[in-house]
Structures are given as C-alpha cells and as structure tokens.
Design a protein around this motif. Sequence first.
Motif, mmCIF file in Angstrom:
data_model
loop_
_atom_site.group_PDB
_atom_site.id
_atom_site.type_symbol
_atom_site.label_atom_id
_atom_site.label_comp_id
_atom_site.label_asym_id
_atom_site.label_seq_id
_atom_site.Cartn_x
_atom_site.Cartn_y
_atom_site.Cartn_z
ATOM 1 N N ASN A 108 51.559 67.836 39.783
ATOM 2 C CA ASN A 108 51.256 66.615 39.048
ATOM 3 C C ASN A 108 49.743 66.381 39.087
ATOM 4 O O ASN A 108 49.166 66.168 40.162
ATOM 5 N N PRO A 109 49.059 66.421 37.932
ATOM 6 C CA PRO A 109 47.589 66.280 37.939
ATOM 7 C C PRO A 109 47.107 64.976 38.563
ATOM 8 O O PRO A 109 46.071 64.966 39.244
ATOM 9 N N LEU A 110 47.827 63.883 38.347
ATOM 10 C CA LEU A 110 47.403 62.603 38.911
ATOM 11 C C LEU A 110 47.527 62.612 40.425
ATOM 12 O O LEU A 110 46.653 62.102 41.137
ATOM 13 N N GLN A 111 48.597 63.196 40.947
ATOM 14 C CA GLN A 111 48.752 63.305 42.398
ATOM 15 C C GLN A 111 47.656 64.187 42.990
ATOM 16 O O GLN A 111 47.090 63.872 44.050
ATOM 17 N N ARG A 112 47.348 65.278 42.294
ATOM 18 C CA ARG A 112 46.304 66.177 42.792
ATOM 19 C C ARG A 112 44.947 65.473 42.817
ATOM 20 O O ARG A 112 44.196 65.562 43.801
ATOM 21 N N GLU A 164 45.081 54.471 37.572
ATOM 22 C CA GLU A 164 46.475 54.658 37.162
ATOM 23 C C GLU A 164 47.329 55.248 38.284
ATOM 24 O O GLU A 164 48.527 55.497 38.084
ATOM 25 N N ALA A 165 46.727 55.471 39.493
ATOM 26 C CA ALA A 165 47.464 56.080 40.608
ATOM 27 C C ALA A 165 47.790 55.086 41.712
ATOM 28 O O ALA A 165 48.153 55.495 42.818
ATOM 29 N N ARG A 166 47.661 53.798 41.445
ATOM 30 C CA ARG A 166 47.865 52.798 42.493
ATOM 31 C C ARG A 166 49.270 52.855 43.093
ATOM 32 O O ARG A 166 49.486 52.412 44.219
ATOM 33 N N HIS A 167 50.231 53.397 42.326
ATOM 34 C CA HIS A 167 51.614 53.457 42.814
ATOM 35 C C HIS A 167 51.848 54.655 43.741
ATOM 36 O O HIS A 167 52.966 54.824 44.251
ATOM 37 N N LEU A 168 50.822 55.465 43.992
ATOM 38 C CA LEU A 168 51.009 56.700 44.751
ATOM 39 C C LEU A 168 50.679 56.567 46.240
ATOM 40 O O LEU A 168 50.639 57.575 46.957
#
Length: 734
Positions: A333-337, A361-365
């Motif tokens: 997942n590019p956003l997780q990376r 956009e990654a605040r939920h991670l």
Amino acid sequence: MIRERAQAQFAGRREQVTQFAENLHTDPESQAQFLFHVRGVGGVGKSTLLRHWQELARAASAVTAVVDEGDVHDVPQALSELARQMAGQTGSFKEFDRAAEQYRRELEAANPVALAGETGAYGGEASTSSRVVAQAALGAASLIPVAGGVVSAVTNPDSAALGLDRLRAGARARHRRADAAEVSRAFVAELQRLCEHYPWVVLCFDTWEQTGRYLGGWLRDLLWEGAFGSVPANVIVVLAGRDELSERDWAPLRSQVADVPLDVFTEAETRDMLARRGVTESTVVETIWHLSMGLPLIVELLALTRPESAGDVTDGGNAVDSAVERFVQWITNPLQRETALACALAPQLNEDVFAAVAPREARHLWAWLCEQPFVTSRGNFKQYHAVVRASMLRQQRARSPQRWNEAHIRLAEIHGSWCAAAERALAPDKRWDDPWWRQSRLGEIYHLLCAEPTVGIAFALEQGVQAAGAVTAVLRQWTDTLQQAANDTAEPVLLVWAQRLQDAVAGEEPAVAALTALLAHGGLDSVTQAWAHTYRGYHLYLADQNEEAITELGRAIATDPGNSRAWAYRGNVHLWLNHFDRAAEDLTTALELAPDDARILGCRGDCHRQAGNYAEAIDDLTAALDIDPALHLARVTRGITHRMAGRDDQAREDLTTVVKIDPTNEWALVNRGVVHQKAGRYEDAVADFTAALEIKPTDALALLNRGKVYQKMGRYKDAVADFTATLGIAPPTP
C-alpha cells in the motif's frame, strides 16, 4: 504479536531463555545469580529478550519494571519511573512518593532565589542556630544516666557551636546528595515491602550502554555496598546493553552476574526461524542468511516479506539498509509505505506527533503503524527500533536532501507552536520544569538541527544555556537530543559538540562543566553569555564555591546589567555568607529590574529577617504573597518572622495556613511546633515535630525540639532518645 515474535526469534536460544525462567523457580536464598547481563550488537534482540523475560516473570507472579535511555538522566528520575510502573501493578508507593516529593521540594528550595535556606528556614543566623543545637544537645547529656547517676556536659558549647559552623561548609552539596540518597533508601524500603507479598521483583535496565552512565555507580552501591538498605534476595536485576561489563567496576559482583551474550543467529537458527515464517525455499534461505549477517531483526524483517525467490531478496550494499528497503518495498500500500518512512523522522511518536509527521490522508493509520514489527512502546510513546530507524533516515537523507530539510523544518515549526501554546500558562523560569513544554522544545531543537545543522546549532546552544539552569536530568536530556541529531545527520559540527557536552555532563559538576564549554566555544551573544555566567555562578554556589560564585555572577552583571536573576543570585550568595547589607543592595537592584518577581521580594524579606529587621521583612513577604499567594515558602518565612518578633498568634496563623494546603511541609510543621512549645502546648508541639520527622527522619531541629518538649513533660527516656539521635545527625562530618 510480541509473544509470537519472541517465541519465534528465540526458539533456538532455549538456554538463555530457560536460564532466567529457572531462576524464578529457585529459592531466592539459594539462587546463584541475582543480576543478568544481556549483551550483543544492535539488532541482535536484547530488547525483545527483555520483553519475553518480563512476560515469564509476570506469569510467575513477579512485579516487573523497565527503564531505558529515554527514562534515565539521573537516579531519582529512573527510580520514579520504576516506582510508577510497579505501583501500577501493586498499588501506591506512598513512602517513595513522599521521599521523592521531599527531594523535589529541597531542589526547589536550593534555588538561590527561593526562600529560607536549610538552616535559615528555622530562624536565626547560622552561628546562632549552631549554638542552639550545640547547647541543647550537649546539655541534654546531663540527662543520660551513668552508673546510677548522671554526667555533666564538659564540652564548651561555644566551641562546639564554632565547630558546627565550620562543618556547615560543604553543607549544600552534601545536602543535595543526602536527599538523593533518601530517595534511594525509600525505594529500597518499598522493594522490601513488595518482596514480602510477591515472589519476585524484576528490575530491567535497557540500553545499558546509555543508562549505565548515570546508574552504574548507584547500582553497584545498591547491590554490593548495600548503601541504601538491604536488597531482598528475591530482587532480580537485568541489564541489557552492547558492551561487556567493566571488570574494574564490576569485579566485586562478578560471581553474582549471569552473563547472557546474544550472538547473531547461526545458520541453523536462521533456517528454523524462517521455517516458522513459512520461508523454506533453499536459495531464498541461503540469500537471507548471507544478507542478514544473522541479525535476528533483519531475519525477521526479510521473512515478513514472504520472498518466493532469491531475486525477491535484495542483496549487495549495506546489509541492514538492503533489508529495511526490501521490507519497506514489501508494504504494497503506497500510503502505508509513505507513512512508515515519514514517521521515521520523529525520534518518539504519539498520536499528536503522528498527526504532524504522517501524510494528511494517513491519519487513520496510527493503529496500523503501532503493529509493525519494528515499532515498540516506551512509556506514553512509540518508537522505531534504532537500527531500522537509522537505516530509514540514511535512505531518505541521501535520496532527497530537499524533502528531508522541508520535512524537518515543518516538524520544528509544529513543535515550536506547541511550546508557544504551553508558554501561555508558564512563567519563563518554570518552562524547563514542565514535561510537555520541555518535550516540545527538545523536539524543536532536534528537527532544526536535522534541517540546518550549522544554523540550528546557535539556537540549540542558546537553549542549552537555559537547560543548564534547571536540574541535571534536564541538562542531560538536552545533551542527548544534541547527540541524537548528531548521530542522525553525521554532521561534523554536531558530532564535535555532542562529544564535548557528553564528556562535560559525565563529570562531578555537569552543569558547571557544560556551561564552561559553552562559554569557551559557543560563540554566544552577550545576553546568552550573561545567562551562562549567571547559571554557572548559581551552580558554583550550590557546590559551596561561594567566592567563585560571586566572581562569576559579577561577570554576568558586567556583561548584562539588566539580568535581574544575576543580581538576585549574587544577593543570595551574600545572604548565605551573612553579608546582609550587600545582599540587600543586590536584591534591591534585582527588584528595580523585576519589581513583580515574588520570589526575589521574598528573598529580600528573608534577608531582612536574618538581619533582625522584622518590619521590613514582613512588608516584603506580604508584598510577595500579594503577587503570588501560592508562594508557600514566603508564607512559611513570614510565619517564622512573626515568631521571631514575638507575634506568636500571627506566626501560628501563617504556618497553619501552609500546613492545611500542604500537610507535608516539614518547615511549617517544625516552626509551628516551636510556637506550640513556647506557649506550653506540649502535646500539639510533639504532634507537629513527629509529623515533620515522618516526612524527614533526619531533621535535627525537629528531633532536638521534640526532645526538649519531652524533657519539659518529664518523659526523660524519650528525651534522651531524641537528643542522642540529634547528636548523630547535626551536622555531618566533611
């Protein structure tokens, strides 16, 4: 997840794992070792083994606690963290908490602009108080029965008082060390209590190569010398660090140390761990074995990528960097990376820092990140494994220096905004004492140094001067922040400063040495130079180098005559030396520069009190309380002044007000006891002196005065006991 990883990682190390577990089922009195030393290179699995051992210990109904370099910058700080963790498992540590609070109060009172030094708090000049102690204690010898009679005191009280005055030299420095020892004794007393109810207490010290700098001598005194009381046999200590224990320092305890070296995995252990992860293809296993160099952490990361062929495992170059890069690439997942890489920029993470550093956009991670195998908990924070984080930082800095700078500047600005928000509720001289403000300021310093080392160093050194005005633990946190930035950037200027300052804070007088280095090499502006001289004078005063302190504070005043703190500090040094006129002059100048500083007003009031100018003292102390009604030291000092002026009702009113707000205020209790004593309210006096002694059992004047009250009440046996104890306490020999 942790248990699964630990079991997999240490499947081939049953000897090391079971050695500790077997100890938990051994009679404490017959155990061969009580100290385990886990050692090995970074990434070999020391912290993982510690966590596994903690699980084993808790399964055996043990109480456990662990500290690492983030928790430890001096002994009281480390003990407070250990106590906090154990209290969470067993309930309150009342005795320790009381000793730690007393230590905090004594540190606050040691500030030269605080009121009423340790002798002055009870009233009278130093020579007067020494004479009172000498006369009363020596006179009490006439009560001691000898062969059916009594002996007369043959010692000259004036000579004894003169001796006491001489022995007061060095009292401040010894007083600070003694109070720290009281905290250690209270900690050991809590261990003794716990060991009566729990089979084991396990204390773990991680990253010992760092924590040992501040705890090594203390731990040896604790375990070998028994300096703070007898440590129960069912206390186990675990150290985890990179290096072997020094034979010179640890030889006396060598027979009690179980050495647990963690080597890299053998090929068989690597194959076993990979098989547990479902990686069995022979060429893949061979490639991982060579690439990982047997480091369990790297084997773990590569196994998690589920490689199907040798080509899926990157080889060549730096083995650690290759393994970390391979693991990051495996995050599909590019956003997780992107999130995993971005969060490596922060040395510590909580949800606030995560929100600042992660993509919007990654605040939920956040929960996802916390579950990654290289992320562990440390107190209220999360952190990356040092080996993984260092690799991620190297890659990001090399690939895009511009993005690296922009990200760190943004984080510095965010931390700076948090500082500004906290400052709205903090007095300037209280900022470094506030954990949230301090954490934010250190974060700001770190990120500025990473973004622009040659620019950020000026701000960092300026802040270091201010940190040196706080307690030693705060100064060491600042030096560790500089060291972290130096390690993460490899910038020569930072590496030089980090080494210079780490050497300075490792000595006997860390603040004096650090400030000396900053003045000699820091290129400070005149205002910051003045602060450096001011704080250096302050610490020289605390080290009983009074003339040197006056000289240094004179330099501060010459550099910046508008520095009110320098005038106030010099005034307090003069006050300590009974130079009342010079003290009053300096304190008056300080008040002209800072007319609303309640503590300086209170200090001048104390100066007037000691000079016998009671009306002026009451005026200043009342003005100080009008500005800051919560300045309890000023109220105690006003109560003492009323007592010395013969206004016992007003004295009792002030002292009672303080006791109602803070029942642990030893000075207020002792002085109210004296008021009761003078009025013939002997039961009330005994109650106050006893309460003070419960807070500080070595309070000589509480013991002395309670003994005098017992004598008045005809309780001669109790009086003799208190007088004898007084002679053993006041003052210590140099």
